[in-house]
Design a protein around this motif. Structure first.
Motif, PDB file in Angstrom:
ATOM      1  N   UNK A  60      83.864 118.387  53.679  1.00  0.00           N
ATOM      2  CA  UNK A  60      84.488 118.592  54.985  1.00  0.00           C
ATOM      3  C   UNK A  60      83.686 119.522  55.892  1.00  0.00           C
ATOM      4  N   UNK A  61      83.111 120.631  55.363  1.00  0.00           N
ATOM      5  CA  UNK A  61      82.331 121.492  56.257  1.00  0.00           C
ATOM      6  C   UNK A  61      81.212 120.752  56.976  1.00  0.00           C
ATOM      7  N   UNK A  81      87.232 109.750  58.073  1.00  0.00           N
ATOM      8  CA  UNK A  81      87.133 110.850  57.112  1.00  0.00           C
ATOM      9  C   UNK A  81      88.501 111.494  56.899  1.00  0.00           C
ATOM     10  N   UNK A  82      89.282 111.599  57.965  1.00  0.00           N
ATOM     11  CA  UNK A  82      90.623 112.167  57.812  1.00  0.00           C
ATOM     12  C   UNK A  82      91.473 111.315  56.880  1.00  0.00           C
ATOM     13  N   UNK A  83      91.368 110.009  57.081  1.00  0.00           N
ATOM     14  CA  UNK A  83      92.085 109.089  56.193  1.00  0.00           C
ATOM     15  C   UNK A  83      91.668 109.336  54.759  1.00  0.00           C
ATOM     16  N   UNK A 104      84.154 109.347  66.936  1.00  0.00           N
ATOM     17  CA  UNK A 104      85.607 109.459  66.777  1.00  0.00           C
ATOM     18  C   UNK A 104      86.101 108.597  65.624  1.00  0.00           C
ATOM     19  N   UNK A 105      85.542 107.384  65.532  1.00  0.00           N
ATOM     20  CA  UNK A 105      85.947 106.508  64.416  1.00  0.00           C
ATOM     21  C   UNK A 105      85.565 107.131  63.090  1.00  0.00           C
ATOM     22  N   UNK A 134      84.091 103.414  49.924  1.00  0.00           N
ATOM     23  CA  UNK A 134      83.937 102.493  51.048  1.00  0.00           C
ATOM     24  C   UNK A 134      84.318 103.168  52.345  1.00  0.00           C
ATOM     25  N   UNK A 135      85.436 103.882  52.319  1.00  0.00           N
ATOM     26  CA  UNK A 135      85.869 104.573  53.524  1.00  0.00           C
ATOM     27  C   UNK A 135      84.863 105.663  53.893  1.00  0.00           C
TER      28      UNK A 135
END
Lengths: 507, 437
Positions: free
Chosen positions: B206-207, B192-194, B186-187, B171-172
């Motif tokens: 991540x790449x 993605x960091x979360x 930005x959101x 979901x994230x």
């Protein structure tokens, strides 16, 4: 998307729900010495496989009738025999005479559940699909929605795949009878119904409508000519089918009598346990079970039952259409349930089947009845450890049927055929009966949810240990009585001649 | 009525789809669950009963905490609800504790946290390109996408039978993708960091994030032909991004294979959809060549790919191949006999729906005869592995043969899909270069 893919998706979803419910517990699981209906069915496989036919219904050294003796007609026995042959191939221990008593294992449960699924898939589900597509009205999308909603009826799923029974066979065959009669093939329709009757004797609840419908059709075709011919054809079909089903028992009149004696245990009293019918509810106020003798009880129940089904049957006889037939099936079986002798709570499935057929035409009353019928069996589900499936299937059914069938949009006085009620309540002209019905529905569902919660979460007071089952039973009874009145009014109030052909179709 | 052509703002069918699948999840509460159930119960116990300093040291149970700290905090917050169901499950010493209340709580926690997934699907559906012309509801791309995501077979059996929290995590991920599709970069980066801090397996993609954000967000303008305009570099944006994104560097083998794909979104980004394609290729590449990959990782490619599948005919064809093969490869996860009908029925349900809906949407057959034959071969593999082989004499001497056959057969389909996807991505890159000349 094409119809066949949509229907397949609905059927797959229905099958998934059924099998998921079957992963739960069954009747009498881990409860020696008697266990429950699951053990009864396994025992019948054992008896029919190992003993000769003339011993199946008799009390012998090998066959103790007190331990789940056979009390359904011969077709159930043949079905058990068939299952037993399959069981023997997989694991002979399951049907070993005497040694297999109380047998419970992972593999055996899988096998038994599979037999229910196979029977459902072969008999009940095709009948539902055929009914929705050939005999119900509306767009193709609506027909697909009808298939889904009928397949999601919780009562049948929970009893067949939870508690453990084979109602899908008898109800499925009866539904085949309705479908085939609706398509105009009277002889085949009566054949299907006779088979259904020979699977479970409770199908007698449906027999009067079938009889009146066919007789009415014969009258309409003129008893002097084609009508008489049709009558004879049907009579011969019925007799021959009966004879074929009972063939092994026909050689000896004693056999026939014994089987009938097992099927109709008149010695067992007016009712057992808590059931949502008149006698059990009446018993709360007046202890009729002790006041009247068994014979008086029998005659009393017989008389009230006949009185209750008379108006509906006569109307059907005079106007044998499919719509009247469906309503008569509801009215007859519901009347039998409420007033008959030795009724079990599972018998509510008999009126529930024809009400499913009304989902398309009168969505809100049908959904209301079907939910009430599921709720009425709550004490049974709690005993079997089926609380989670009960909650999930009830919520799912309510949600899907209200949403897909637009139940709240078909809630006007006209759509609900509340005309006679309007005439009755002439003193209160301002009331919108459609709105009133909707609010009564909300209140009722909330009350059912509340009672369900209380039955699980609260302990009954010591002086009234049966408080919650009794409350559930009386509450359901009031619903059934009210709905019996409603469906009777809908059936009787319809004019004998359809004044405008499009009046019936504007659902 | 519900089936008539909906107005643009009539989304009443969406809660119906979501609620329907939630009911299905509820009815599976008492189905088989794997050791992952005990894993999460153990983590609930660890985070609830022990101080933070001991979380990553505790090893009474063999299932030690091996997810990043944010997931540990997630389990910690769940444990506060868990104590109202059954306090005993929060005792670390109660290994393999499975009271009915524990099962009910854990299953419900997966079903309830799926609300993140449901919200993300709604956002993705809003970003799908709308087709003009009145169509009935079932033929709209956003309806098909919603159904393909909400009722995804793999997610259902991995999360709600096998037992995991992938719905919450995906979901994230999907929400992050949706934000990028909506231009809210930005959101998307924050989400993605979360996600990376919840489960480190997402480092594989991540790449794709890093390069895309660097290229499309930090360089504010392109040249007319789409190549980099170095003068438009924005240090402010880079700092903003850098302060959010932790690490773009690869820690495993997969991303090296994905390098050309990643390069393509540097040279010609083609917007958020190019990024999405690259993300799917990265995910699939890491599945193909990564270290200690679980079969469940195929979902990382399948779920985001669904968005592309409802927008392009070629993607729909690749999607059908990848999904059917990928989902079938999950079958060995549910090896109990009682769950066999469920996995077969659900697989048939999803496969039938995906094929018929996408065929109707793109008007015509999406697979060539060879591909169709391969997919039909899956039926033969299933019968062989689950019916024929167990009855044969080799079941006891060579019990791993069915697993071997399943893996090898499915790897053909997955590799084929990977190659086609890669080729389609490079071909797009090539067309751009060609246009330039």
């Amino acid at each position: 998307m094409e119809n066949w893919s949509l229907v397949s998706i609905c059927v797959l979803f229905g099958l998934t729900a059924r099998w998921a419910v079957s992963l739960n517990s069954y009747s009498g699981a881990g409860k020696p010495p008697m266990f429950g209906d699951y053990e009864a069915q396994r025992h019948w496989q054992e008896v029919t496989y190992n003993l000769p036919v003339h011993e199946w219904y008799f009390n012998t050294t090998d066959n103790n009738l007190n331990y789940w003796g056979l009390d359904y007609p011969p077709l159930t026995a043949y079905h058990s025999l068939l299952c037993a042959h399959v069981a023997k191939l997989i694991n002979p221990d399951w049907v070993e005479l005497h040694a297999s008593r109380g047998h419970e294992s992972y593999g055996h449960k899988l096998f038994m559940r599979a037999t229910v699924l196979v029977a459902d898939l072969l008999i009940y589900i095709p009948a539902v699909v055929l009914y929705s597509f050939y005999l119900s009205e509306g767009s193709n999308k609506k027909k697909v929605c009808t298939v889904l909603c009928i397949l999601l009826y919780p009562g049948l799923i929970l009893i067949d795949y939870g508690h453990f029974q084979y109602n899908s066979i008898s109800l499925g065959l009866a539904l085949w009878g309705v479908v085939v009669l609706g398509l105009g093939w009277d002889v085949l329709g009566s054949l299907a119904f006779v088979l259904s009757l020979n699977y479970k004797q409770m199908e007698l609840y449906h027999s009067l409508p079938f009889f009146c419908y066919l007789l009415g059709k014969c009258f309409k075709q003129g008893l002097a000519g084609r009508g008489l011919f049709l009558l004879v054809k049907i009579a011969v079909t019925v007799l021959v089918t009966f004879a074929l089903c009972w063939l092994p028992f026909l050689s000896d009149p004693g056999q026939i009598l014994q089987v009938v004696h097992r099927l109709f245990p008149v010695g067992r009293g007016l009712f057992e346990d808590k059931v949502a019918n008149t006698w059990c509810s009446l018993n709360v106020l007046i202890k009729i079970k002790t006041i009247l003798s068994t014979d008086t009880q029998l005659y009393f129940s017989l008389t009230t039952t006949l009185l209750a089904i008379l108006p509906s049957s006569i109307k059907l006889l005079m106007k044998p259409t499919l719509w009247q037939f469906k309503l008569a099936l509801v009215n007859s079986s519901l009347a039998f349930f409420l007033f008959s002798f030795q009724v079990h709570e599972k018998s509510i499935l008999l009126p529930a089947l024809p009400v499913c057929l009304l989902l398309n035409d009168l969505p809100l009353p049908a959904i209301w009845f079907l939910q009430a019928s599921t709720f009425s069996m709550l004490p049974l589900f709690l005993k079997d450890g089926l609380l989670v499936p009960y909650v999930v299937t009830s919520l799912a059914f309510l949600f899907f049927s209200i949403y897909l069938l637009s139940a709240f949009e078909h809630c006007s006085e006209d759509k609900l055929r509340l005309g006679p009620y309007r005439r009755l309540l002439i003193c209160m002209p301002r009331m919108d009966l459609g709105r009133v019905t909707k609010w009564k529905f909300y209140f009722s569902i909330t009350a059912m949810a509340g009672l369900s919660f209380m039955s699980v979460a609260l302990a009954p007071p010591d002086q009234l240990p049966d408080l919650f089952p009794l409350l559930v039973s009386v509450f359901s009874y009031l619903h059934f009585l009210g709905l019996l009145l409603y469906f009777n009014i809908v059936q009787i109030a319809e004019p004998l001649q359809s004044v405008r052909k499009n009046q019936k179709k504007s659902n | 009525s519900v089936m008539a052509t909906p107005r643009a703002d009539d989304w009443s069918w969406f809660p119906a789809l979501a609620l329907g699948v939630s009911f299905l999840k509820c009815i599976l509460i008492n189905a088989y669950h794997s050791t992952d159930f005990e894993v999460h119960r153990n983590w609930l116990a660890i985070t609830h009963s022990l101080p933070v300093s001991k979380w990553y040291h505790e090893n009474t149970s063999e299932w030690t905490l091996d997810y990043p700290p944010l997931f540990a905090w997630f389990e910690y917050s769940l444990s506060h609800v868990a104590q109202h169901f059954d306090k005993e499950m929060l005792v670390v010493q109660n290994l393999i504790y499975t009271s009915p209340a524990t099962i009910l709580f854990q299953r419900l926690s997966v079903i309830v946290t799926d609300i993140v997934f449901i919200y993300a699907v709604k956002e993705c559906c809003r970003s799908v390109r709308e087709e003009k012309g009145s169509k009935d509801l079932l033929g709209h791309p956003f309806f098909i996408l919603a159904a393909l995501l909400l009722w995804n077979f793999g997610l259902l059996i991995v999360d709600h039978i096998h037992f995991q929290y992938n719905g919450f995590l995906f979901g994230i991920l999907l929400l992050s993708v949706a934000r990028h599709l909506q231009g809210r970069h930005l959101e998307g980066a924050l989400l993605f960091t979360v996600l990376l801090n919840l489960k480190h397996i997402y480092l594989y993609i991540a790449p794709a994030y890093g390069i895309f954000l660097l290229r499309s967000y930090c360089f504010t303008k392109d040249n007319t032909d789409g190549s980099v305009r170095w003068s438009s570099f924005s240090p402010v944006r880079l700092v903003a991004l850098g302060s959010i994104v932790i690490s773009v560097g690869a820690l495993s083998f997969g991303p090296f294979i994905a390098m050309p794909a990643v390069l393509s979104i540097w040279c010609r980004p083609r917007g958020a959809r190019g990024f999405l394609r690259c993300l799917v290729v990265c995910a699939l590449g890491s599945f193909m060549f990564g270290w200690h990959v679980h079969e469940k990782a195929i979902l990382m490619a399948i779920l985001p790919f669904s968005i592309l599948a409802v927008e392009s005919r070629e993607d729909a064809g690749i999607f059908l191949m990848l999904t059917t093969t990928g989902h079938y490869s999950l079958f060995p996860l549910l090896f109990t006999a009682a769950e066999l009908p469920i996995k077969v029925l659900l697989m048939l349900l999803f496969t039938l729906y995906s094929f018929t809906s996408l065929k109707k949407l793109f008007r015509g057959s999406l697979l060539n005869p060879l591909e169709t034959t391969y997919l039909l071969g899956l039926v033969a593999v299933e019968i062989l592995c689950e019916v024929v082989y167990p009855l044969s004499p080799w079941q006891h001497t060579l019990p791993f043969v069915p697993l071997l056959v399943t893996s090898v057969y499915c790897s053909l389909g997955v590799s084929y899909s990977f190659i086609r996807l890669y080729v389609s991505l490079l071909r797009q890159h090539g067309t751009d270069k060609h246009k330039q000349l």
